[in-house]
Design a protein around this motif. Structure first.
Motif, PDB file in Angstrom:
ATOM      1  N   VAL A 107       0.846  -1.201   0.000  1.00 43.48           N
ATOM      2  CA  VAL A 107       0.000   0.000   0.000  1.00 43.48           C
ATOM      3  C   VAL A 107       0.879   1.248   0.000  1.00 43.48           C
ATOM      4  O   VAL A 107       0.614   2.218  -0.723  1.00 43.48           O
ATOM      5  CB  VAL A 107      -0.945  -0.002   1.217  1.00 43.48           C
ATOM      6  CG1 VAL A 107      -1.648   1.353   1.358  1.00 43.48           C
ATOM      7  CG2 VAL A 107      -1.971  -1.111   1.081  1.00 43.48           C
ATOM      8  N   THR A 108       1.928   1.228   0.823  1.00 46.56           N
ATOM      9  CA  THR A 108       2.853   2.375   0.883  1.00 46.56           C
ATOM     10  C   THR A 108       3.512   2.612  -0.467  1.00 46.56           C
ATOM     11  O   THR A 108       3.643   3.774  -0.909  1.00 46.56           O
ATOM     12  CB  THR A 108       3.944   2.128   1.949  1.00 46.56           C
ATOM     13  OG1 THR A 108       3.330   1.876   3.208  1.00 46.56           O
ATOM     14  CG2 THR A 108       4.871   3.327   2.067  1.00 46.56           C
ATOM     15  N   HIS A 109       3.921   1.535  -1.116  1.00 44.38           N
ATOM     16  CA  HIS A 109       4.557   1.671  -2.427  1.00 44.38           C
ATOM     17  C   HIS A 109       3.591   2.323  -3.422  1.00 44.38           C
ATOM     18  O   HIS A 109       3.986   3.199  -4.208  1.00 44.38           O
ATOM     19  CB  HIS A 109       4.991   0.297  -2.939  1.00 44.38           C
ATOM     20  CG  HIS A 109       5.706   0.345  -4.256  1.00 44.38           C
ATOM     21  ND1 HIS A 109       6.912   0.993  -4.442  1.00 44.38           N
ATOM     22  CD2 HIS A 109       5.358  -0.170  -5.484  1.00 44.38           C
ATOM     23  CE1 HIS A 109       7.284   0.880  -5.700  1.00 44.38           C
ATOM     24  NE2 HIS A 109       6.363   0.175  -6.354  1.00 44.38           N
ATOM     25  N   GLY A 110       2.329   1.929  -3.374  1.00 40.88           N
ATOM     26  CA  GLY A 110       1.325   2.545  -4.256  1.00 40.88           C
ATOM     27  C   GLY A 110       1.153   4.025  -3.958  1.00 40.88           C
ATOM     28  O   GLY A 110       1.050   4.854  -4.884  1.00 40.88           O
ATOM     29  N   LEU A 111       1.132   4.375  -2.667  1.00 38.67           N
ATOM     30  CA  LEU A 111       0.997   5.787  -2.287  1.00 38.67           C
ATOM     31  C   LEU A 111       2.196   6.608  -2.764  1.00 38.67           C
ATOM     32  O   LEU A 111       2.044   7.737  -3.256  1.00 38.67           O
ATOM     33  CB  LEU A 111       0.866   5.900  -0.763  1.00 38.67           C
ATOM     34  CG  LEU A 111      -0.440   5.384  -0.147  1.00 38.67           C
ATOM     35  CD1 LEU A 111      -0.354   5.403   1.373  1.00 38.67           C
ATOM     36  CD2 LEU A 111      -1.616   6.243  -0.614  1.00 38.67           C
ATOM     37  N   MET A 112       3.388   6.038  -2.630  1.00 36.96           N
ATOM     38  CA  MET A 112       4.604   6.746  -3.058  1.00 36.96           C
ATOM     39  C   MET A 112       4.596   6.983  -4.576  1.00 36.96           C
ATOM     40  O   MET A 112       5.005   8.050  -5.049  1.00 36.96           O
ATOM     41  CB  MET A 112       5.854   5.941  -2.669  1.00 36.96           C
ATOM     42  CG  MET A 112       6.116   5.857  -1.171  1.00 36.96           C
ATOM     43  SD  MET A 112       6.392   7.457  -0.385  1.00 36.96           S
ATOM     44  CE  MET A 112       4.853   7.651   0.509  1.00 36.96           C
ATOM     45  N   LEU A 113       4.123   5.984  -5.339  1.00 30.92           N
ATOM     46  CA  LEU A 113       4.051   6.157  -6.797  1.00 30.92           C
ATOM     47  C   LEU A 113       3.045   7.249  -7.161  1.00 30.92           C
ATOM     48  O   LEU A 113       3.258   8.026  -8.109  1.00 30.92           O
ATOM     49  CB  LEU A 113       3.647   4.834  -7.462  1.00 30.92           C
ATOM     50  CG  LEU A 113       4.689   3.708  -7.416  1.00 30.92           C
ATOM     51  CD1 LEU A 113       4.132   2.443  -8.054  1.00 30.92           C
ATOM     52  CD2 LEU A 113       5.980   4.127  -8.119  1.00 30.92           C
ATOM     53  N   GLY A 114       1.948   7.320  -6.379  1.00 26.98           N
ATOM     54  CA  GLY A 114       0.966   8.374  -6.624  1.00 26.98           C
ATOM     55  C   GLY A 114       1.517   9.749  -6.308  1.00 26.98           C
ATOM     56  O   GLY A 114       1.291  10.712  -7.064  1.00 26.98           O
ATOM     57  N   LEU A 115       2.259   9.863  -5.199  1.00 26.57           N
ATOM     58  CA  LEU A 115       2.849  11.153  -4.818  1.00 26.57           C
ATOM     59  C   LEU A 115       3.880  11.621  -5.845  1.00 26.57           C
ATOM     60  O   LEU A 115       4.039  12.826  -6.062  1.00 26.57           O
ATOM     61  CB  LEU A 115       3.510  11.033  -3.437  1.00 26.57           C
ATOM     62  CG  LEU A 115       2.564  11.047  -2.231  1.00 26.57           C
ATOM     63  CD1 LEU A 115       3.338  10.750  -0.953  1.00 26.57           C
ATOM     64  CD2 LEU A 115       1.862  12.390  -2.121  1.00 26.57           C
ATOM     65  N   ARG A 116       4.564  10.659  -6.469  1.00 27.05           N
ATOM     66  CA  ARG A 116       5.601  11.020  -7.446  1.00 27.05           C
ATOM     67  C   ARG A 116       5.025  11.849  -8.595  1.00 27.05           C
ATOM     68  O   ARG A 116       5.703  12.712  -9.146  1.00 27.05           O
ATOM     69  CB  ARG A 116       6.256   9.742  -7.987  1.00 27.05           C
ATOM     70  CG  ARG A 116       7.342   9.993  -9.013  1.00 27.05           C
ATOM     71  CD  ARG A 116       8.018   8.716  -9.438  1.00 27.05           C
ATOM     72  NE  ARG A 116       8.735   8.096  -8.333  1.00 27.05           N
ATOM     73  CZ  ARG A 116       9.614   7.108  -8.483  1.00 27.05           C
ATOM     74  NH1 ARG A 116       9.874   6.644  -9.714  1.00 27.05           N
ATOM     75  NH2 ARG A 116      10.227   6.572  -7.450  1.00 27.05           N
ATOM     76  N   ARG A 117       3.752  11.610  -8.918  1.00 34.29           N
ATOM     77  CA  ARG A 117       3.137  12.318 -10.053  1.00 34.29           C
ATOM     78  C   ARG A 117       2.720  13.742  -9.686  1.00 34.29           C
ATOM     79  O   ARG A 117       2.585  14.586 -10.567  1.00 34.29           O
ATOM     80  CB  ARG A 117       1.910  11.544 -10.537  1.00 34.29           C
ATOM     81  CG  ARG A 117       2.221  10.151 -11.060  1.00 34.29           C
ATOM     82  CD  ARG A 117       0.998   9.530 -11.721  1.00 34.29           C
ATOM     83  NE  ARG A 117       1.260   8.169 -12.157  1.00 34.29           N
ATOM     84  CZ  ARG A 117       0.955   7.085 -11.445  1.00 34.29           C
ATOM     85  NH1 ARG A 117       0.386   7.225 -10.270  1.00 34.29           N
ATOM     86  NH2 ARG A 117       1.222   5.875 -11.901  1.00 34.29           N
ATOM     87  N   VAL A 118       2.481  14.000  -8.394  1.00 39.20           N
ATOM     88  CA  VAL A 118       1.939  15.311  -8.008  1.00 39.20           C
ATOM     89  C   VAL A 118       2.939  16.187  -7.242  1.00 39.20           C
ATOM     90  O   VAL A 118       2.708  17.384  -7.065  1.00 39.20           O
ATOM     91  CB  VAL A 118       0.660  15.130  -7.145  1.00 39.20           C
ATOM     92  CG1 VAL A 118      -0.421  14.450  -7.948  1.00 39.20           C
ATOM     93  CG2 VAL A 118       0.951  14.360  -5.864  1.00 39.20           C
ATOM     94  N   VAL A 119       4.046  15.600  -6.775  1.00 35.72           N
ATOM     95  CA  VAL A 119       5.017  16.357  -5.973  1.00 35.72           C
ATOM     96  C   VAL A 119       6.215  16.735  -6.828  1.00 35.72           C
ATOM     97  O   VAL A 119       6.705  15.935  -7.637  1.00 35.72           O
ATOM     98  CB  VAL A 119       5.479  15.526  -4.746  1.00 35.72           C
ATOM     99  CG1 VAL A 119       6.557  16.269  -3.969  1.00 35.72           C
ATOM    100  CG2 VAL A 119       4.287  15.239  -3.837  1.00 35.72           C
ATOM    101  N   ASN A 120       6.683  17.964  -6.654  1.00 33.24           N
ATOM    102  CA  ASN A 120       7.843  18.479  -7.374  1.00 33.24           C
ATOM    103  C   ASN A 120       9.066  17.582  -7.175  1.00 33.24           C
ATOM    104  O   ASN A 120       9.343  17.111  -6.068  1.00 33.24           O
ATOM    105  CB  ASN A 120       8.119  19.904  -6.877  1.00 33.24           C
ATOM    106  CG  ASN A 120       9.359  20.509  -7.502  1.00 33.24           C
ATOM    107  OD1 ASN A 120      10.454  20.294  -7.007  1.00 33.24           O
ATOM    108  ND2 ASN A 120       9.168  21.262  -8.574  1.00 33.24           N
ATOM    109  N   HIS A 121       9.848  17.371  -8.244  1.00 31.72           N
ATOM    110  CA  HIS A 121      11.012  16.489  -8.190  1.00 31.72           C
ATOM    111  C   HIS A 121      12.033  16.961  -7.163  1.00 31.72           C
ATOM    112  O   HIS A 121      12.570  16.152  -6.385  1.00 31.72           O
ATOM    113  CB  HIS A 121      11.662  16.410  -9.578  1.00 31.72           C
ATOM    114  CG  HIS A 121      12.986  15.698  -9.572  1.00 31.72           C
ATOM    115  ND1 HIS A 121      13.090  14.328  -9.498  1.00 31.72           N
ATOM    116  CD2 HIS A 121      14.266  16.183  -9.609  1.00 31.72           C
ATOM    117  CE1 HIS A 121      14.366  13.988  -9.498  1.00 31.72           C
ATOM    118  NE2 HIS A 121      15.107  15.083  -9.572  1.00 31.72           N
ATOM    119  N   ASP A 122      12.333  18.265  -7.142  1.00 35.12           N
ATOM    120  CA  ASP A 122      13.344  18.780  -6.205  1.00 35.12           C
ATOM    121  C   ASP A 122      12.905  18.592  -4.756  1.00 35.12           C
ATOM    122  O   ASP A 122      13.717  18.253  -3.891  1.00 35.12           O
ATOM    123  CB  ASP A 122      13.607  20.266  -6.483  1.00 35.12           C
ATOM    124  CG  ASP A 122      14.318  20.483  -7.812  1.00 35.12           C
ATOM    125  OD1 ASP A 122      15.222  19.689  -8.129  1.00 35.12           O
ATOM    126  OD2 ASP A 122      13.960  21.433  -8.534  1.00 35.12           O
TER     127      ASP A 122
END
Length: 491
Positions: free
Chosen positions: A256-271
């Protein structure tokens, strides 16, 4: 006659005698004048016995772990992470200073280390952004007292050693009060922003940061393991669940955490993600310490040794920010700091011998109980006493001297021993930043090259916040007792 040991000790302090020698000389002279030369041998033998303790070995290990983290560039990563979270607020760098102290508290547990490490980095940076030097030094000194409140805490290890309490319970009881002090200081910075003409809000996120492959995957795994374990606690398995069911719940939490992290990657700035990733490795230290103690994997002393091992792995293997030529200097600095603390503990334990011979606890108990029978009034008076003591005496010796005297009095009045330990620890810790003799004031003055008097004036609003938190802790036991009770470490 022996009842005069405390006034004689205070006289020695006022004439400039170091605390260590004052703790030994005052009772030694009085024993000699009282014709109790045989007890002088007992006094100085207890100097060694006071240091010869397995629980106290946690102190040098935590000191060494803090030094390794600081030399290994861990402090810089915490400051960058704090900037990314708080830099957009009015007076952002002052807010960063306070948040960095909260995070750094989980690494060192020392107010002096906090002031020295963060002050040398943040005070010049704050000055460049338009803060006055006295304000920057005052914020640093005021926020550094969070270090010994949030676990790991050296003074709580000392209190547990002297009073026979659970180190884990004291660590847990300090979490909420420490966060309250930090939040209170942040609110005060915002309220005084106009008065001090603090710099306007500005978003600060470092750009162009890259992680090495080893650090990247280290952070990747740690985030999923930690959050996955946290999520697994909310799965209703029941008391009779098998180990297989528990492992499946943990695996499900990781997925579940891995799925949440992948979702955050799309909406959170790379830096922003990179700055956060760089903070994962150092922030694992308090998780490792508290998690291991609470799970019963190791004792607090063993946890301190594990923290050192983790710091070595991080600094030499993962981040590669240290080389073997840096190690001797780190060991020397940690050794000197630890020696100062342990000598004070040993001398204070010897001092405690004369306290028992003088019957001071019984006399003081009778005096305190004669003032009032209301525990709330007595708690108010004892807070005043501890606050005054904290102005002149370091927290460690003060706890060893006053803990056995005051603790039993208030426990008999119905105050929970863990609750009283937090009242005493927080009060004496705030004394480190209190004029005229607060130790961190002098450290902040040395780091900032500002006069102690000017820092003392600028720190007063922040001290008012910390005193308010002390009284909240005193009269609302749930603030410090809820976490130990939820985890089963207090009744």
């Amino acid at each position: 006659m022996l009842i005069w040991f405390l006034p004689v000790f205070l006289i020695f302090l006022t004439i400039g005698l170091p605390v260590f020698f004052g703790l030994l000389a005052a009772p030694g002279i009085l024993l000699w004048m009282n014709g109790q030369e045989k007890d002088i041998t007992l006094l100085y033998r207890n100097l060694y016995n006071g240091m010869d303790s397995f629980p106290l070995m946690a102190i040098p290990f935590f000191m060494l772990a803090g030094e390794l983290m600081n030399r290994g560039g861990i402090t810089i990563r915490l400051v960058e992470f704090s900037q990314a979270l708080m830099g957009h607020l009015r007076g952002g760098l002052a807010q960063v200073n306070i948040l960095s102290s909260i995070l750094f508290a989980g690494l060192s547990g020392s107010a002096v280390a906090d002031t020295s490490a963060l002050g040398s980095m943040l005070i010049p940076a704050m000055e460049k952004q338009g803060y006055t030097r006295k304000f920057a030094a005052a914020v640093t000194a005021a926020s550094s007292v969070i270090g010994p409140i949030i676990p790991p805490s050296g003074i709580m290890i000392i209190y547990a050693y002297v009073m026979g309490e659970s180190v884990a319970a004291l660590f847990l009881a300090g979490i909420v009060p420490g966060i309250m002090v930090g939040v209170g200081l942040m609110v005060m910075v915002r309220l005084t922003a106009d008065r001090y003409n603090l710099p306007p809000a500005k978003r600060v996120v470092l750009t162009g940061i890259n992680l090495g492959p080893l650090e990247y995957w280290f952070s990747f795994v740690l985030v999923r393991l930690n959050i996955g374990l946290l999520l697994a606690q909310f799965v209703p398995l029941g008391a009779e669940a098998t180990s297989t069911a528990k492992w499946l719940a943990y695996l499900g939490g990781i997925l579940v955490t891995h799925g949440l992290m992948l979702g955050l990657r799309r909406v959170v700035n790379h830096d922003f993600r990179m700055v956060c990733k760089r903070a994962v490795v150092p922030l694992q230290t308090p998780v490792l310490i508290l998690g291991g103690i609470l799970a019963g994997v190791f004792t607090p002393t063993e946890a301190a040794a594990v923290a050192v091992a983790y710091a070595l792995i991080v600094a030499f293997g993962v981040l590669r920010t240290m080389s073997f030529k840096d190690l001797p200097d780190v060991l020397i600095r940690a050794g000197i700091t630890s020696a100062v603390v342990l000598l004070l503990v040993g001398a204070a334990m010897a001092f405690k011998t004369v306290v028992s011979l003088s019957h001071a606890p019984e006399i003081l108990a009778e005096f305190i109980l004669s003032l009032s029978e209301n525990p709330l009034v007595l708690l108010f008076l004892i807070n005043l006493l501890l606050f005054i003591v904290g102005m002149f005496l370091d927290a460690g010796p003060a706890i060893i001297i006053l803990g056995p005297i005051l603790g039993p009095i208030f426990i008999d009045l119905g105050v929970d021993p863990i609750h009283f330990a937090i009242i005493m620890s927080v009060n004496l810790t705030v004394g480190l930043a209190t004029p005229p003799m607060g130790l961190v004031l002098f450290v902040a003055a040395a780091v900032s090259r500002e006069k102690v008097e000017t820092i003392a004036k600028a720190i007063l609003p922040f001290l008012a916040v910390e005193i308010a938190v002390i009284f909240l802790i005193t009269y609302i036991p749930a603030i410090s007792m809820t976490v130990p009770r939820l985890t089963g470490f207090a009744n």
